[in-house]
Motif scaffolding. Structure first.
Motif, PDB file in Angstrom:
ATOM      1  N   GLY A  44       0.828  -1.207   0.000  1.00  0.00           N
ATOM      2  CA  GLY A  44       0.000   0.000   0.000  1.00  0.00           C
ATOM      3  C   GLY A  44       0.859   1.251   0.000  1.00  0.00           C
ATOM      4  O   GLY A  44       2.079   1.178   0.149  1.00  0.00           O
ATOM      5  N   ARG A  45       0.237   2.402  -0.192  1.00  0.00           N
ATOM      6  CA  ARG A  45       0.949   3.674  -0.180  1.00  0.00           C
ATOM      7  C   ARG A  45       0.823   4.304   1.196  1.00  0.00           C
ATOM      8  O   ARG A  45      -0.254   4.335   1.781  1.00  0.00           O
ATOM      9  N   MET A  46       1.943   4.802   1.702  1.00  0.00           N
ATOM     10  CA  MET A  46       1.964   5.529   2.969  1.00  0.00           C
ATOM     11  C   MET A  46       2.182   6.996   2.639  1.00  0.00           C
ATOM     12  O   MET A  46       3.014   7.326   1.792  1.00  0.00           O
ATOM     13  N   LEU A  47       1.453   7.871   3.310  1.00  0.00           N
ATOM     14  CA  LEU A  47       1.645   9.308   3.168  1.00  0.00           C
ATOM     15  C   LEU A  47       2.459   9.804   4.344  1.00  0.00           C
ATOM     16  O   LEU A  47       2.270   9.358   5.481  1.00  0.00           O
ATOM     17  N   ALA A  48       3.363  10.747   4.075  1.00  0.00           N
ATOM     18  CA  ALA A  48       4.224  11.253   5.134  1.00  0.00           C
ATOM     19  C   ALA A  48       4.690  12.666   4.783  1.00  0.00           C
ATOM     20  O   ALA A  48       4.510  13.132   3.662  1.00  0.00           O
ATOM     21  N   ASP A  63       1.242  10.375   9.113  1.00  0.00           N
ATOM     22  CA  ASP A  63       0.149  11.065   9.799  1.00  0.00           C
ATOM     23  C   ASP A  63      -0.104  10.513  11.196  1.00  0.00           C
ATOM     24  O   ASP A  63      -0.572  11.228  12.065  1.00  0.00           O
ATOM     25  N   ASN A  64       0.229   9.239  11.408  1.00  0.00           N
ATOM     26  CA  ASN A  64       0.030   8.663  12.745  1.00  0.00           C
ATOM     27  C   ASN A  64       1.277   8.779  13.625  1.00  0.00           C
ATOM     28  O   ASN A  64       1.348   8.165  14.674  1.00  0.00           O
ATOM     29  N   GLY A  65       2.283   9.548  13.193  1.00  0.00           N
ATOM     30  CA  GLY A  65       3.445   9.844  14.018  1.00  0.00           C
ATOM     31  C   GLY A  65       4.629   8.906  13.871  1.00  0.00           C
ATOM     32  O   GLY A  65       5.626   9.078  14.565  1.00  0.00           O
TER      33      GLY A  65
END
Length: 99
Positions: A44-48, A63-65
């Motif tokens: 999957g793609r992770m956004l950061a 986004d979740n730290g």
């Protein structure tokens, strides 16, 4: 193409390392601090957000730290699509004060 580094001299290994660092630096400079990026993780793609340049990698925070150190060639820029909530404005940039 695999490279047999066992046969390289110390000077050749140093040169190879400098070339790898230079290439990583070129790739890294395509991104800005604070820029939204994405990368592939477990299918999957992770956004950061990019927060730090390291010698061969960049540090991003999801986004979740979660903090990740990632090679820049694995990142993709994320186009700014504005706020996900149409009733909430996108973050405004702070103006720098001149002293």
């Amino acid at each position: 193409m695999p490279i047999d580094i066992d046969g390289l001299s110390f000077e050749e290994l140093l040169d190879l390392n400098q070339r790898v660092v230079a290439q990583a630096h070129i790739e890294m400079m395509q991104f800005n601090l604070g820029q939204q990026v994405s990368f592939e993780h477990q299918g999957g793609r992770m956004l950061a957000t990019l927060v730090k340049y390291n010698r061969k990698t960049v540090t991003v925070v999801t986004d979740n730290g979660q903090r990740w150190n990632i090679s820049p060639h694995l990142l993709s820029p994320v186009k700014d699509t504005g706020s996900a909530d149409p009733h909430r404005p996108a973050k405004a940039r702070k103006k720098k004060r001149l002293r």
